[in-house]
Motif scaffolding. Structure first.
Motif, mmCIF file in Angstrom:
data_model
loop_
_atom_site.group_PDB
_atom_site.id
_atom_site.type_symbol
_atom_site.label_atom_id
_atom_site.label_comp_id
_atom_site.label_asym_id
_atom_site.label_seq_id
_atom_site.Cartn_x
_atom_site.Cartn_y
_atom_site.Cartn_z
ATOM 1 N N HIS A 7 -8.202 20.675 14.925
ATOM 2 C CA HIS A 7 -8.508 22.056 15.290
ATOM 3 C C HIS A 7 -9.390 22.733 14.252
ATOM 4 O O HIS A 7 -10.383 23.375 14.602
ATOM 5 N N TYR A 8 -9.050 22.602 12.979
ATOM 6 C CA TYR A 8 -9.744 23.349 11.937
ATOM 7 C C TYR A 8 -10.933 22.597 11.347
ATOM 8 O O TYR A 8 -11.825 23.214 10.776
ATOM 9 N N TYR A 9 -10.952 21.272 11.467
ATOM 10 C CA TYR A 9 -12.015 20.497 10.831
ATOM 11 C C TYR A 9 -12.807 19.694 11.845
ATOM 12 O O TYR A 9 -13.281 18.594 11.551
ATOM 13 N N TRP A 100 0.788 21.411 7.250
ATOM 14 C CA TRP A 100 0.880 22.391 8.336
ATOM 15 C C TRP A 100 2.236 22.324 9.035
ATOM 16 O O TRP A 100 2.646 23.297 9.671
ATOM 17 N N HIS A 113 -4.304 29.543 7.685
ATOM 18 C CA HIS A 113 -5.298 29.706 8.741
ATOM 19 C C HIS A 113 -6.561 30.375 8.190
ATOM 20 O O HIS A 113 -7.689 29.938 8.484
ATOM 21 N N ALA A 116 -8.463 27.901 6.061
ATOM 22 C CA ALA A 116 -9.090 26.862 6.887
ATOM 23 C C ALA A 116 -10.336 27.399 7.583
ATOM 24 O O ALA A 116 -11.345 26.687 7.704
ATOM 25 N N VAL A 117 -10.281 28.663 8.011
ATOM 26 C CA VAL A 117 -11.451 29.277 8.645
ATOM 27 C C VAL A 117 -12.577 29.439 7.629
ATOM 28 O O VAL A 117 -13.762 29.211 7.938
ATOM 29 N N ARG A 120 -14.176 26.158 7.130
ATOM 30 C CA ARG A 120 -15.035 25.857 8.284
ATOM 31 C C ARG A 120 -16.375 26.582 8.163
ATOM 32 O O ARG A 120 -17.435 26.003 8.408
ATOM 33 N N HIS A 206 -8.424 23.322 0.827
ATOM 34 C CA HIS A 206 -7.109 23.306 1.470
ATOM 35 C C HIS A 206 -6.000 23.585 0.465
ATOM 36 O O HIS A 206 -5.079 24.359 0.738
#
Length: 402
Positions: A7-9, A100, A113, A116-117, A120, A206
């Motif tokens: 989802h995040y990467y 997580w 979150h 992680a954003v 990204r 992270h």
């Protein structure tokens, strides 16, 4: 890879898949794609070393082949880190997914979150920057053709090439084939740069999210202790105090935070072991390339157009070194913040067994976590500034000797 990583990467997954270095790819892709990339880099390196052997006695006048040969070695190291250390990268990505599932508090999930954003966005921004600069660089060969259309002369302008390589055939006759080869080589090299650097950024960022989550939990724990103390004081003043087992709750909370902090430290150790030799080789090659670029810039002071090309390479080198040092500084700051936030807890209002747990956390976070280059160079902004200052001093010395 599990859902959190996907989802995040997912952007990193797409980039790594282009080189066959995403851990979840098939064995066929992991063999074929890196082999193709290696073949392109090897062919370029071989041609540059051949040219280097031909102009060896004129290196003081032209360092271009030497610079390109060293850059080829740099690309090899980056690619080999992704391929040979693929199991280590897979291990780190698996740990990310495990974190997580462990950091399940709503506040922790929100902080992780956010980080992680941010990771990204850094990946997308860095990739866009590198590929945009690459596109501008790839316009060099078509510049004469554009000028012939916009400002025509009595004769056509000479053709330009991305790389000054001596092939065994006439480059003018096979101009478009040489141009296609140069374009493909540039795309492969820049993709290796983007994939390696962005992977390094997200893996390091992270753990910053983990430290930030633990820090916020410590702050909320301190607020809870203060609030409970005021409530107890008010009840005692009204002669209505009833014993409440706040101490057991705080004790259990500290145990969980200690375990999560230990997971974070183990992750940093794995990250350090993965990129330790890589960082050292990058720093070492940086000094070599900057020295050669300084010699080339001094030699081309009278040719401003060509000199600007190497000045832009110097700026790119500083940006690359910044990307290398930035995660190390972030990890140092976030890990050091754990000590300060734990120290600010109202420890004098805790029972003895709880303060003993707190002392363990203080002891483990007393020395900030660090990323090093071969245990010799600490990746931080302070050392980056020292390298920047030293390089500029070196360039100044070369100009004074000109």
């Amino acid at each position: 890879m599990q859902s959190a990583v996907k989802h995040y990467y997912n952007v990193n997954k797409i980039l790594m898949s282009k080189l066959g270095t995403w851990p979840a790819q098939s064995i066929f892709a992991k063999i074929v794609l890196p082999t193709i990339a290696t073949a392109f880099i090897f062919s370029f390196g071989f041609l540059e070393f051949v040219r280097l052997s031909e102009i060896w006695k004129k290196l003081t006048e032209d360092c271009e082949s030497c610079i390109m040969a060293v850059l080829t070695v740099l690309c090899y190291i980056k690619l080999f880190v992704l391929v040979l250390k693929n199991k280590n990268i897979e291990r780190l990505l698996s740990l990310i997914d495990y974190h997580w599932r462990v950091f399940t508090h709503s506040l922790e999930v929100q902080i992780m979150h956010e980080y992680a954003v941010i990771a990204r966005k850094m990946t997308i921004s860095y990739a866009v920057m590198i590929y945009s600069l690459m596109s501008l660089y790839m316009l060099i060969p078509v510049t004469p053709q554009l000028l012939n259309l916009l400002m025509p002369l009595n004769q056509s302008r000479p053709r330009k090439y991305l790389y000054d390589i001596d092939f065994s055939f006439d480059r003018e006759e096979y101009y478009f084939s040489v141009l296609l080869y140069s374009y493909l080589l540039t795309v492969v090299n820049m993709t290796v740069f983007v994939v390696t650097d962005t992977s390094y950024l997200i893996l390091a960022h992270h753990v910053c999210g983990l430290f930030a989550a633990i820090g916020y939990r410590l702050e909320s724990l301190s607020s809870t202790i203060s609030l409970n103390h005021h409530v107890q004081d008010a009840k005692v003043a009204c002669n209505k105090y009833e014993s409440t087992n706040y101490d057991g709750e705080i004790y259990r909370e500290l145990i969980l935070l200690l375990r999560k902090h230990q997971l974070s430290l183990e992750y940093v150790d794995l990250l350090e072991s993965l990129f330790q030799l890589y960082s050292f080789s990058m720093i070492f090659i940086h000094f070599i390339i900057m020295s050669l670029l300084g010699m080339q810039i001094v030699a081309l002071m009278d040719r401003k157009g060509e000199m600007l090309r190497y000045v832009s390479m110097v700026i790119g080198g500083f940006v690359h070194l910044l990307v290398l040092n930035y995660p190390g500084q972030e990890i140092m700051d976030h890990s050091a913040a754990i000590f300060h936030k734990a120290y600010n807890i109202l420890w004098y209002r805790m029972p003895r067994r709880t303060t003993q747990l707190l002392s363990i956390l203080l002891y483990r976070s007393l020395v900030p976590c660090k990323l090093t280059a071969g245990k010799l160079y600490v990746l931080s902004f302070q050392n980056y500034a020292s390298v920047l200052q030293g390089t500029l001093s070196y360039f100044t010395a070369l100009l004074s000797l000109r």
